[in-house]
Write a protein that holds these residues in place. Structure first.
Motif, PDB file in Angstrom:
ATOM      1  N   ALA A 163       5.095   7.844 -14.442  1.00 21.45           N
ATOM      2  CA  ALA A 163       6.181   8.128 -15.435  1.00 21.45           C
ATOM      3  C   ALA A 163       6.256   9.542 -15.839  1.00 21.45           C
ATOM      4  O   ALA A 163       5.393  10.278 -15.393  1.00 21.45           O
ATOM      5  CB  ALA A 163       6.099   6.842 -16.391  1.00 21.45           C
ATOM      6  N   ASP A 164       7.121   9.890 -16.896  1.00 18.87           N
ATOM      7  CA  ASP A 164       6.921  10.901 -17.638  1.00 18.87           C
ATOM      8  C   ASP A 164       5.858  11.258 -17.941  1.00 18.87           C
ATOM      9  O   ASP A 164       5.378  10.707 -18.676  1.00 18.87           O
ATOM     10  CB  ASP A 164       8.110  10.997 -18.597  1.00 18.87           C
ATOM     11  CG  ASP A 164       8.327  12.418 -19.312  1.00 18.87           C
ATOM     12  OD1 ASP A 164       8.138  13.232 -18.570  1.00 18.87           O
ATOM     13  OD2 ASP A 164       8.406  12.591 -20.546  1.00 18.87           O
ATOM     14  N   LYS A 165       5.056  12.291 -17.577  1.00 20.63           N
ATOM     15  CA  LYS A 165       3.711  12.911 -17.853  1.00 20.63           C
ATOM     16  C   LYS A 165       2.856  11.935 -17.673  1.00 20.63           C
ATOM     17  O   LYS A 165       1.547  12.141 -18.095  1.00 20.63           O
ATOM     18  CB  LYS A 165       3.963  13.271 -19.431  1.00 20.63           C
ATOM     19  CG  LYS A 165       4.528  14.507 -19.855  1.00 20.63           C
ATOM     20  CD  LYS A 165       4.468  14.692 -21.266  1.00 20.63           C
ATOM     21  CE  LYS A 165       5.331  16.017 -21.480  1.00 20.63           C
ATOM     22  NZ  LYS A 165       5.254  16.449 -22.985  1.00 20.63           N
ATOM     23  N   VAL A 166       2.988  10.882 -16.890  1.00 13.78           N
ATOM     24  CA  VAL A 166       1.801  10.039 -16.504  1.00 13.78           C
ATOM     25  C   VAL A 166       1.596   9.829 -15.031  1.00 13.78           C
ATOM     26  O   VAL A 166       2.301   9.748 -14.311  1.00 13.78           O
ATOM     27  CB  VAL A 166       2.060   8.353 -17.043  1.00 13.78           C
ATOM     28  CG1 VAL A 166       0.980   7.606 -16.421  1.00 13.78           C
ATOM     29  CG2 VAL A 166       2.251   8.380 -18.502  1.00 13.78           C
ATOM     30  N   TYR A 167       0.162  10.056 -14.704  1.00 14.91           N
ATOM     31  CA  TYR A 167      -0.065  10.282 -13.173  1.00 14.91           C
ATOM     32  C   TYR A 167      -1.221   9.197 -12.853  1.00 14.91           C
ATOM     33  O   TYR A 167      -2.023   9.018 -13.764  1.00 14.91           O
ATOM     34  CB  TYR A 167      -0.548  11.681 -12.927  1.00 14.91           C
ATOM     35  CG  TYR A 167       0.448  12.729 -13.187  1.00 14.91           C
ATOM     36  CD1 TYR A 167       1.184  13.153 -12.251  1.00 14.91           C
ATOM     37  CD2 TYR A 167       0.512  13.177 -14.544  1.00 14.91           C
ATOM     38  CE1 TYR A 167       2.257  14.338 -12.577  1.00 14.91           C
ATOM     39  CE2 TYR A 167       1.528  14.186 -14.755  1.00 14.91           C
ATOM     40  CZ  TYR A 167       2.542  14.379 -13.712  1.00 14.91           C
ATOM     41  OH  TYR A 167       3.212  15.431 -14.017  1.00 14.91           O
ATOM     42  N   GLN A 168      -1.250   8.812 -11.689  1.00 18.48           N
ATOM     43  CA  GLN A 168      -2.315   7.982 -11.131  1.00 18.48           C
ATOM     44  C   GLN A 168      -3.136   8.864 -10.037  1.00 18.48           C
ATOM     45  O   GLN A 168      -2.335   9.616  -9.325  1.00 18.48           O
ATOM     46  CB  GLN A 168      -2.094   6.599 -10.753  1.00 18.48           C
ATOM     47  CG  GLN A 168      -1.348   6.316  -9.551  1.00 18.48           C
ATOM     48  CD  GLN A 168      -1.223   4.967  -8.966  1.00 18.48           C
ATOM     49  OE1 GLN A 168      -1.868   4.101  -9.410  1.00 18.48           O
ATOM     50  NE2 GLN A 168      -0.468   4.833  -7.888  1.00 18.48           N
ATOM     51  N   MET A 169      -4.388   8.732  -9.921  1.00 18.38           N
ATOM     52  CA  MET A 169      -5.067   9.191  -9.016  1.00 18.38           C
ATOM     53  C   MET A 169      -6.329   8.513  -8.613  1.00 18.38           C
ATOM     54  O   MET A 169      -6.938   7.994  -9.262  1.00 18.38           O
ATOM     55  CB  MET A 169      -5.783  10.640  -9.697  1.00 18.38           C
ATOM     56  CG  MET A 169      -6.903  11.569  -9.027  1.00 18.38           C
ATOM     57  SD  MET A 169      -7.398  12.835  -9.524  1.00 18.38           S
ATOM     58  CE  MET A 169      -5.913  14.002  -9.591  1.00 18.38           C
ATOM     59  N   TRP A 170      -6.438   8.450  -7.257  1.00 17.23           N
ATOM     60  CA  TRP A 170      -7.565   7.853  -6.703  1.00 17.23           C
ATOM     61  C   TRP A 170      -8.520   8.883  -6.260  1.00 17.23           C
ATOM     62  O   TRP A 170      -8.032   9.928  -5.658  1.00 17.23           O
ATOM     63  CB  TRP A 170      -7.016   7.005  -5.310  1.00 17.23           C
ATOM     64  CG  TRP A 170      -6.281   5.732  -5.660  1.00 17.23           C
ATOM     65  CD1 TRP A 170      -4.941   5.673  -5.690  1.00 17.23           C
ATOM     66  CD2 TRP A 170      -6.973   4.498  -5.973  1.00 17.23           C
ATOM     67  NE1 TRP A 170      -4.731   4.457  -6.221  1.00 17.23           N
ATOM     68  CE2 TRP A 170      -5.932   3.420  -6.123  1.00 17.23           C
ATOM     69  CE3 TRP A 170      -8.345   4.075  -6.094  1.00 17.23           C
ATOM     70  CZ2 TRP A 170      -6.160   2.106  -6.580  1.00 17.23           C
ATOM     71  CZ3 TRP A 170      -8.477   2.785  -6.182  1.00 17.23           C
ATOM     72  CH2 TRP A 170      -7.351   1.745  -6.397  1.00 17.23           C
ATOM     73  N   VAL A 171      -9.962   8.674  -6.610  1.00 15.84           N
ATOM     74  CA  VAL A 171     -10.916   9.543  -6.549  1.00 15.84           C
ATOM     75  C   VAL A 171     -12.064   8.824  -5.539  1.00 15.84           C
ATOM     76  O   VAL A 171     -12.395   7.696  -6.138  1.00 15.84           O
ATOM     77  CB  VAL A 171     -11.292  10.176  -7.561  1.00 15.84           C
ATOM     78  CG1 VAL A 171     -12.662  11.100  -7.098  1.00 15.84           C
ATOM     79  CG2 VAL A 171     -10.140  10.940  -8.228  1.00 15.84           C
ATOM     80  N   ARG A 172     -12.495   9.207  -4.461  1.00 16.59           N
ATOM     81  CA  ARG A 172     -13.787   8.667  -4.028  1.00 16.59           C
ATOM     82  C   ARG A 172     -14.926   8.891  -4.648  1.00 16.59           C
ATOM     83  O   ARG A 172     -15.450  10.134  -4.832  1.00 16.59           O
ATOM     84  CB  ARG A 172     -13.833   9.326  -2.266  1.00 16.59           C
ATOM     85  CG  ARG A 172     -14.874   8.341  -1.572  1.00 16.59           C
ATOM     86  CD  ARG A 172     -15.084   8.763  -0.364  1.00 16.59           C
ATOM     87  NE  ARG A 172     -13.476   8.864   0.424  1.00 16.59           N
ATOM     88  CZ  ARG A 172     -13.236   9.507   1.426  1.00 16.59           C
ATOM     89  NH1 ARG A 172     -14.170  10.428   1.991  1.00 16.59           N
ATOM     90  NH2 ARG A 172     -12.191   9.489   2.130  1.00 16.59           N
ATOM     91  N   ALA A 173     -15.552   7.903  -5.140  1.00 11.99           N
ATOM     92  CA  ALA A 173     -16.815   7.921  -6.249  1.00 11.99           C
ATOM     93  C   ALA A 173     -17.518   6.891  -5.960  1.00 11.99           C
ATOM     94  O   ALA A 173     -17.554   5.775  -6.910  1.00 11.99           O
ATOM     95  CB  ALA A 173     -16.300   8.090  -7.433  1.00 11.99           C
ATOM     96  N   PRO A 174     -18.118   6.392  -4.779  1.00  7.69           N
ATOM     97  CA  PRO A 174     -18.811   5.068  -4.737  1.00  7.69           C
ATOM     98  C   PRO A 174     -19.731   4.816  -5.765  1.00  7.69           C
ATOM     99  O   PRO A 174     -20.059   3.695  -5.946  1.00  7.69           O
ATOM    100  CB  PRO A 174     -19.396   5.645  -3.211  1.00  7.69           C
ATOM    101  CG  PRO A 174     -19.273   6.719  -2.638  1.00  7.69           C
ATOM    102  CD  PRO A 174     -18.252   7.197  -3.713  1.00  7.69           C
ATOM    103  N   HIS A 175     -20.414   5.829  -6.301  1.00 10.31           N
ATOM    104  CA  HIS A 175     -21.534   5.431  -7.177  1.00 10.31           C
ATOM    105  C   HIS A 175     -20.944   4.965  -8.500  1.00 10.31           C
ATOM    106  O   HIS A 175     -21.549   4.080  -9.175  1.00 10.31           O
ATOM    107  CB  HIS A 175     -22.341   6.803  -7.500  1.00 10.31           C
ATOM    108  CG  HIS A 175     -21.811   7.679  -8.194  1.00 10.31           C
ATOM    109  ND1 HIS A 175     -20.523   8.459  -8.032  1.00 10.31           N
ATOM    110  CD2 HIS A 175     -21.716   8.278  -9.683  1.00 10.31           C
ATOM    111  CE1 HIS A 175     -19.711   9.195  -8.781  1.00 10.31           C
ATOM    112  NE2 HIS A 175     -20.612   9.033  -9.824  1.00 10.31           N
ATOM    113  N   VAL A 176     -19.499   4.906  -8.647  1.00  9.35           N
ATOM    114  CA  VAL A 176     -18.797   4.421  -9.693  1.00  9.35           C
ATOM    115  C   VAL A 176     -18.319   3.304  -9.270  1.00  9.35           C
ATOM    116  O   VAL A 176     -18.478   1.951  -9.912  1.00  9.35           O
ATOM    117  CB  VAL A 176     -17.978   5.361 -10.306  1.00  9.35           C
ATOM    118  CG1 VAL A 176     -17.055   4.514 -11.448  1.00  9.35           C
ATOM    119  CG2 VAL A 176     -18.325   6.599 -10.937  1.00  9.35           C
TER     120      VAL A 176
END
Ligand SMILES: Cc1cc2nc3c(=O)[nH]c(=O)nc-3n(C[C@H](O)[C@H](O)[C@H](O)COP(=O)(O)OP(=O)(O)OC[C@H]3O[C@@H](n4cnc5c(N)ncnc54)[C@H](O)[C@@H]3O)c2cc1C
Ligand code: FES
Length: 285
Positions: free
Chosen positions: A14-27
């Motif tokens: 949306a306006d100014k809203v982003y999603q991001m997938w990050v590889r972080a198995p410890h989390v």
């Protein structure tokens, strides 16, 4: 945790809203509903807290709004880029148990926290009603995901461009008038959480809010995230971020959130002046 954390996918929602997938198995392997991570994009970067909005295998999803320097920088990252530090999962998980009927109310980007709570609440045997509120239809996020995660999900917009015309708080009152509600989560801007949680106070309905004070270390050491709960100082990073809404001193929270505004504005202006990826605050403009 320091290392290089691979950015797998980014998308503007949306306006100014982003999603991001990050590889972080410890989390991802340990995260529970209600917890958050602290990102530091590079060695010189600021540390910013973001809710763990979903997990999938070795990866986590964050959803964020560009409000200042670091979130604007984060939005400029692309698939194949790396994040320097991803600390987490941090904070206490949501208090999930069998309450009966739970209503989950999201305001703006705060909706990012809801699907993971909805799924956990359903798994615990609750009936789950979602209410997603936004200023207008273009700012609504995660509608399909919430519809799948909840027994029923409603949309409200301040301007009436989608769903119920009015605030999420008004719709919550309508739900409460129609059926017995046992527990409520309200996650959004501080003012929205303050106003909406007043709807459940008279009926004494258990109500949780997720507080968003400025955080630095996320481990209870620096004191920057202190909030007043029932007159007692708590640290949102280790004692929260979720608290009993009816015990929160929202006025002091909002006052503290405004405290560094001149410095934050200067930092964003400096970043924009020196970044070639960014134009007028929106890295995708
Ligand atoms: C536990 C926790 C979870 C969070 N989860 C999310 C999330 O999932 N998605 C998301 O978009 N944001 C989330 N936030 C808020 C996010 O951390 C801030 O928006 C971010 O740190 C701002 O960094 P910045 O450098 O871009 O902006 P800054 O330069 O630090 O600030 C710019 C503007 O944003 C306001 N601001 C700064 N910090 C916050 C804050 N913590 N909350 C609200 N307004 C703030 C300031 O008043 C200022 O006007 C969360 C905060 C906490 C404490
Ligand atoms: S962020 Fe430092 S004590 Fe909570």
């Amino acid at each position: 945790m320091t290392g290089l954390f691979f950015v797998e996918k980014t998308e503007q929602l949306a306006d100014k809203v982003y999603q991001m997938w990050v590889r972080a198995p410890h989390v991802s392997h340990h995260a529970q509903a209600g917890q958050f991570v602290i990102f530091r994009i590079d060695e010189k970067g600021e540390r910013i807290p973001l809710t763990i909005s979903a997990t999938d295998g070795d990866s986590i999803r964050v959803i964020f709004m560009t409000v200042g320097k670091t979130t604007t920088h984060l939005a400029s990252l692309r698939t194949g880029d790396y994040i320097r530090d991803v600390a987490g999962p941090l904070g206490r998980p949501s208090e999930i148990r069998k309450y009966g009927t739970c209503v989950l109310v999201g305001g703006g980007v705060g909706t990012a926290s809801l699907p993971i709570i909805a799924r956990a609440a359903k798994k615990a045997g609750n009936r789950v009603i979602g209410i997603i509120g936004a200023r207008n239809a273009d700012l609504l996020i995660l509608e399909d995901e919430m519809k799948k995660a909840c027994d029923e999900c409603h949309i409200t917009t301040d301007d009436g461009s989608r769903g119920f015309h009015g605030f999420a708080a008004d719709f919550l009152k309508r739900v409460m008038a129609q059926e017995k509600v046992d527990c409520v989560w309200i996650i959004g801007p501080a003012i929205m959480m303050k106003v909406t949680s007043e709807c459940t106070r008279p009926a004494g309905i258990r109500t949780f809010v997720s507080l968003n004070p400025v955080m630095v270390d996320g481990t209870g050491m620096c004191g920057s995230c202190r909030v007043l709960i029932n007159g007692v100082t708590k640290f949102a990073c280790v004692d929260g971020p979720e608290f009993d809404a009816h015990q929160v001193d929202f006025n002091s929270l909002m006052q503290r959130l405004r405290m560094y505004q001149p410095e934050e504005k200067e930092s964003l202006e400096h970043y924009q002046a020196h970044s070639c990826t960014c134009k007028g605050g929106d890295p995708h403009a």
